[in-house]
Structure formats: C-alpha cells, structure tokens
Design an enzyme around this catalytic site. Structure first.
Site, PDB file in Angstrom:
ATOM      1  N   ARG A  62       0.811  -1.218   0.000  1.00  0.00           N
ATOM      2  CA  ARG A  62       0.000   0.000   0.000  1.00  0.00           C
ATOM      3  C   ARG A  62       0.841   1.264   0.000  1.00  0.00           C
ATOM      4  O   ARG A  62       0.359   2.327  -0.411  1.00  0.00           O
ATOM      5  CB  ARG A  62      -1.010  -0.008   1.151  1.00  0.00           C
ATOM      6  CG  ARG A  62      -2.174  -0.980   0.899  1.00  0.00           C
ATOM      7  CD  ARG A  62      -3.285  -0.795   1.926  1.00  0.00           C
ATOM      8  NE  ARG A  62      -2.780  -0.982   3.256  1.00  0.00           N
ATOM      9  CZ  ARG A  62      -3.048  -2.020   4.050  1.00  0.00           C
ATOM     10  NH1 ARG A  62      -3.856  -2.971   3.629  1.00  0.00           N
ATOM     11  NH2 ARG A  62      -2.544  -2.098   5.243  1.00  0.00           N
ATOM     12  N   GLU A  99       3.114  -9.451  15.345  1.00  0.00           N
ATOM     13  CA  GLU A  99       2.374  -9.967  16.500  1.00  0.00           C
ATOM     14  C   GLU A  99       2.391 -11.498  16.488  1.00  0.00           C
ATOM     15  O   GLU A  99       2.611 -12.134  17.506  1.00  0.00           O
ATOM     16  CB  GLU A  99       0.943  -9.425  16.475  1.00  0.00           C
ATOM     17  CG  GLU A  99       0.231  -9.577  17.806  1.00  0.00           C
ATOM     18  CD  GLU A  99      -1.145  -8.941  17.774  1.00  0.00           C
ATOM     19  OE1 GLU A  99      -1.859  -9.103  18.765  1.00  0.00           O
ATOM     20  OE2 GLU A  99      -1.514  -8.306  16.754  1.00  0.00           O
TER      21      GLU A  99
END
Lengths: 175, 175
Positions: A62, A99
C-alpha cells in the site's frame, strides 16, 4: 475542507478485520475517489515541505499506492522496499517480529547510495515495526532517514514513540 | 527519445530470476529515475488516448506503482485488485492456475458498478493468466473490460493471444 479532512472522510472503518476486535482503516475508498486521492497526495507532499530529502522509500504494497504519485509530483526517485524474494537483483534484507510470526523486508543493494536522505513512506503507522525495519534497511545501505511519512497514524498503538529519536514522523490523518 | 524508448532503456534484465533460464525484466530502475518514471506514466496515458473508460483496475503490487500515478494524472478512480485476504470489505474473488500452483485475486464487491468500463493495468504481460483472472473479476462485478494496459509485454509468451477477442491490449514496451 483541508486535505487531511478530505482523506479522513473517505477512509472506511471495518470492524473485526483481519481479526476480531480490530477496527481496520480501509484506504481503498481514497483511491476510488479522485478528489480524495488528490487530497492525499497533496497533503503528503505538504507534510514534507520543510524537510530536505533525496529519495522516497515506499513499503510494499500500500505504500506504493501513495508513494508513486508523490514521487512523481516532486520528481524524485522512488525506491521499493519489498517483501522477501520479490526483488531480482542483489538485496539487503532485514527480518522483524510481527504480532504472530515474523516478516522480512528487502531493498536492492544499489538503490540507496551512502549519504542519501530518505523519506520512508507507508499508508499506515500502527506499532511501527515495519517502519523501524525500513529504517534499518536505509541505514544498512549507508543512507540517512530524513523522515517517516504516513497517510494514517493509529495514535493508540504508539508507533510514533517507537520511532522517536530516529527521525521526524509525519502523518496526514490520525485515528 | 520517445516515452517507450526512454522506459525500455531504464529496464534492467536479470538472468535466472526467479528460476534458472528466466530473464527477468526489472522495472525498479524506472521508479528510481524520475525522467523514466515520468515517461512511463505519460506513455501509458498516451496508449489509452483513443479509449473510453471509467475506472482503472490495478493489479497488486507492481500494478499499483504505475496505476496510481496514471489514475491521478487523468483524475479517474483506481480500483485495487489484490491477493487473497488483503481486502477488508465484502469481496468477489477468482482463482487461477500458475505454472506451479495457483493464486487468487480479489476485488471489493462495491468497487465496480454495473456498466463501468474498466482498464486493467499491470506492469507486465507474460502468459496473461493474471490479466485474464482480473478480467473475470471485472465481468463478475458487472463491469466491461475496456482494455488491458501494460508497461512491458513479453512477446514470446503470447499473453496477447490469450486475451485476444476480449478487449484491446496496449503495451508500452515489448521484449
């Protein structure tokens, strides 16, 4: 309406993506609305007005969406920071923790010259892990990080604090 | 020098990537050279001069690099065609075969309206499998493919033939 407000208004919030409990800020309506997309690029350009820099380093994928028109607007080089295995030439790479699991970011070894002042650009600043990895690639290459630039910053995740002291952090829209 | 020649000159050819025997056409020097990048966007825009269209559909992720500045230049919407699991909203998806294994391409269900005339844009046309999958997403959405647009076409792989009859195919540089 200012650039930031115009972009903020276009961003769509989608609950429970990619996981339950996450409110995802979706930038796809920005690229589908030429006035909002124009405001995004103008707004990002304005954020960098007081900064001296040589090249934009945009983070896959992006970051490419906003980096490419911004690089064109100011007629400066855009360097691609890509996921592992995508760049065909000799690369430098850095792995970093997510994560769950880890990821790798790569840059062509000849894309950043010693002394180049680099703006690292991505669509979104969350915890700052990817941006910090990008900064590591820049310094490994002999470049200097002149700033971090984001379309959106998620203030609660304190990514700005994790990047603090390395270079200025510019964000157009805050949530 | 014309746009196509300027871009062709900037593209770097790297042997044996991603596999032995493949000569990879590397577009990263194009984005790192503002004059070449400018020629790329001007050249792609000129290819579409005689075509009537409403929205650009850019294929992740190198399609974003050229699609975003082109969409900005002509002030028309850019729709993102992404790999599986990246788009947060309701999507349509299509799976297609690659040389080894398969891939999936997705689009937000509300990005293309019935009757929209769509230009499908990617950096490179090889066998045409990804572009055909993109066309399938457009028609599933009720849109019409107004054309296919590529920075680079690898003539030997005959992707143009595989797309023939569906819509015009425009490429800036041929190898």
């Amino acid at each position: 309406m200012g650039h930031a407000e115009r972009v903020r208004e276009a961003i769509r919030s989608i609950p429970d993506f990619p996981q339950p409990g996450i409110l995802f800020r979706d930038i796809t309506p920005v690229t589908e609305d030429p006035a909002a997309f124009s405001a995004a690029i103008a707004g990002l350009g304005a954020l960098l007005d007081g900064t001296t820099w040589d090249k934009l380093a945009a983070i896959e994928s992006r970051g490419f969406i906003f980096g490419a028109p911004l690089a064109r607007k100011v007629a400066r080089p855009m360097v691609l920071l890509r996921k592992a295995g995508k760049l065909p030439g000799q690369t430098r790479s850095v792995s970093y923790d997510l994560e769950y699991g880890s990821a790798t970011l790569e840059v062509h070894a000849d894309s950043i010259a010693p002394g180049d002042r680099i703006i690292i650009l991505d669509d979104l600043l969350a915890t700052g892990g990817t941006a910090a990895a990008a900064a590591s690639l820049v310094t490994q290459s002999g470049g200097q990080v002149a700033g971090f630039c984001f379309l959106v910053e998620l203030d609660d995740l304190a990514g700005r604090d994790s990047l603090a002291g390395t270079a200025p952090v510019f964000s157009l829209v805050h949530f």
